[in-house]
Scaffold this motif. Structure first.
Motif, PDB file in Angstrom:
ATOM      1  N   TYR A  68      37.226  43.613  37.523  1.00  0.00           N
ATOM      2  CA  TYR A  68      37.212  43.972  38.936  1.00  0.00           C
ATOM      3  C   TYR A  68      36.601  42.815  39.710  1.00  0.00           C
ATOM      4  O   TYR A  68      35.574  42.275  39.308  1.00  0.00           O
ATOM      5  CB  TYR A  68      36.387  45.241  39.159  1.00  0.00           C
ATOM      6  N   ASN A  71      36.814  40.882  46.831  1.00  0.00           N
ATOM      7  CA  ASN A  71      37.394  39.866  47.709  1.00  0.00           C
ATOM      8  C   ASN A  71      36.343  39.557  48.766  1.00  0.00           C
ATOM      9  O   ASN A  71      36.080  40.386  49.634  1.00  0.00           O
ATOM     10  CB  ASN A  71      38.682  40.382  48.344  1.00  0.00           C
ATOM     11  N   GLN A  76      37.335  44.013  49.912  1.00  0.00           N
ATOM     12  CA  GLN A  76      38.184  44.872  49.095  1.00  0.00           C
ATOM     13  C   GLN A  76      37.877  44.618  47.624  1.00  0.00           C
ATOM     14  O   GLN A  76      37.371  43.559  47.247  1.00  0.00           O
ATOM     15  CB  GLN A  76      39.659  44.610  49.372  1.00  0.00           C
ATOM     16  N   ILE A  78      39.517  44.360  43.824  1.00  0.00           N
ATOM     17  CA  ILE A  78      40.770  44.039  43.147  1.00  0.00           C
ATOM     18  C   ILE A  78      40.639  44.453  41.687  1.00  0.00           C
ATOM     19  O   ILE A  78      39.681  44.061  41.013  1.00  0.00           O
ATOM     20  CB  ILE A  78      41.065  42.526  43.248  1.00  0.00           C
ATOM     21  N   THR A  80      42.191  44.288  37.908  1.00  0.00           N
ATOM     22  CA  THR A  80      43.056  43.481  37.051  1.00  0.00           C
ATOM     23  C   THR A  80      42.826  43.872  35.593  1.00  0.00           C
ATOM     24  O   THR A  80      41.864  44.557  35.270  1.00  0.00           O
ATOM     25  CB  THR A  80      42.769  41.968  37.207  1.00  0.00           C
ATOM     26  N   PHE A  94      47.557  41.748  37.916  1.00  0.00           N
ATOM     27  CA  PHE A  94      47.010  42.226  39.187  1.00  0.00           C
ATOM     28  C   PHE A  94      47.576  43.628  39.358  1.00  0.00           C
ATOM     29  O   PHE A  94      48.772  43.805  39.500  1.00  0.00           O
ATOM     30  CB  PHE A  94      47.450  41.282  40.301  1.00  0.00           C
ATOM     31  N   SER A  96      45.887  46.649  41.294  1.00  0.00           N
ATOM     32  CA  SER A  96      45.712  47.394  42.537  1.00  0.00           C
ATOM     33  C   SER A  96      44.519  46.872  43.325  1.00  0.00           C
ATOM     34  O   SER A  96      43.767  46.024  42.858  1.00  0.00           O
ATOM     35  CB  SER A  96      45.546  48.888  42.243  1.00  0.00           C
ATOM     36  N   ILE A  97      44.380  47.425  44.518  1.00  0.00           N
ATOM     37  CA  ILE A  97      43.350  46.989  45.450  1.00  0.00           C
ATOM     38  C   ILE A  97      42.868  48.204  46.248  1.00  0.00           C
ATOM     39  O   ILE A  97      43.626  49.159  46.452  1.00  0.00           O
ATOM     40  CB  ILE A  97      43.920  45.881  46.365  1.00  0.00           C
ATOM     41  N   TRP A 106      43.060  53.785  45.448  1.00  0.00           N
ATOM     42  CA  TRP A 106      43.623  52.519  45.012  1.00  0.00           C
ATOM     43  C   TRP A 106      45.057  52.419  45.519  1.00  0.00           C
ATOM     44  O   TRP A 106      45.803  53.390  45.488  1.00  0.00           O
ATOM     45  CB  TRP A 106      43.626  52.427  43.484  1.00  0.00           C
ATOM     46  N   THR A 121      49.600  40.135  49.971  1.00  0.00           N
ATOM     47  CA  THR A 121      48.521  40.559  49.076  1.00  0.00           C
ATOM     48  C   THR A 121      48.566  39.782  47.766  1.00  0.00           C
ATOM     49  O   THR A 121      47.534  39.340  47.253  1.00  0.00           O
ATOM     50  CB  THR A 121      48.604  42.076  48.824  1.00  0.00           C
ATOM     51  N   PHE A 125      45.751  37.121  46.366  1.00  0.00           N
ATOM     52  CA  PHE A 125      45.216  37.219  45.005  1.00  0.00           C
ATOM     53  C   PHE A 125      45.325  35.873  44.291  1.00  0.00           C
ATOM     54  O   PHE A 125      44.367  35.411  43.667  1.00  0.00           O
ATOM     55  CB  PHE A 125      45.950  38.309  44.217  1.00  0.00           C
TER      56      PHE A 125
END
Length: 140
Positions: A68, A71, A76, A78, A80, A94, A96-97, A106, A121, A125
């Motif tokens: 995680y 950002n 936010q 992210i 992964t 990648f 979700s956000i 999410w 987006t 990323f």
């Protein structure tokens, strides 16, 4: 350059069918170490522990290392994962956000955004995560 392939898996089955997957030319443990070192040296990308989002495998037999990132530009979170592909290649996805302060909510990449916002987006990323870690060079 470590990135050797980029593919969107919009039609694949499984736990993360919409993930944006990057094939990284590094063995799994080297990529995990590289990500951990990046987060240790760039604390602005660490998710607050109060959110309960923990990096790593959820069990020793798990296939995915979850990571995680915060950002730092917009607060936010992210989501992964990293998973071995072959001995010398690893998938970095990648998924979700979400907003930093929300519980749940999410938004899946390649599913929950319109085409323009999805592309923006993904580009963000790549810029703030993949490039900063040293895994991606722009094709511009």
């Amino acid at each position: 350059m470590f990135l050797i392939l980029m593919a969107s898996c919009n039609l694949s089955a499984g736990s993360y069918p919409y993930a944006e997957i990057y094939l990284i030319k590094l063995p799994e443990e080297q990529l995990v170490t590289k990500i951990n070192n990046f987060k240790d040296n760039n604390i602005e990308y660490k998710v607050p522990s109060s959110l309960g989002l923990v990096d790593g495998k959820s069990s020793p037999n798990d296939h995915w290392h979850n990571f995680y990132f915060k950002n730092p530009k917009n607060n936010q979170i992210i989501k992964t994962w990293v998973r071995k592909n072959t001995n010398n290649n690893t998938k970095f996805a990648f998924i979700s956000i979400k907003d930093d302060t929300s519980l749940g909510h999410w938004k899946n990449i390649n599913k929950d955004f319109d085409t323009k916002r999805n592309k923006e987006t993904i580009q963000e990323f790549e810029s703030i995560i993949l490039k900063k870690i040293g895994l991606f060079e722009s094709q511009d």
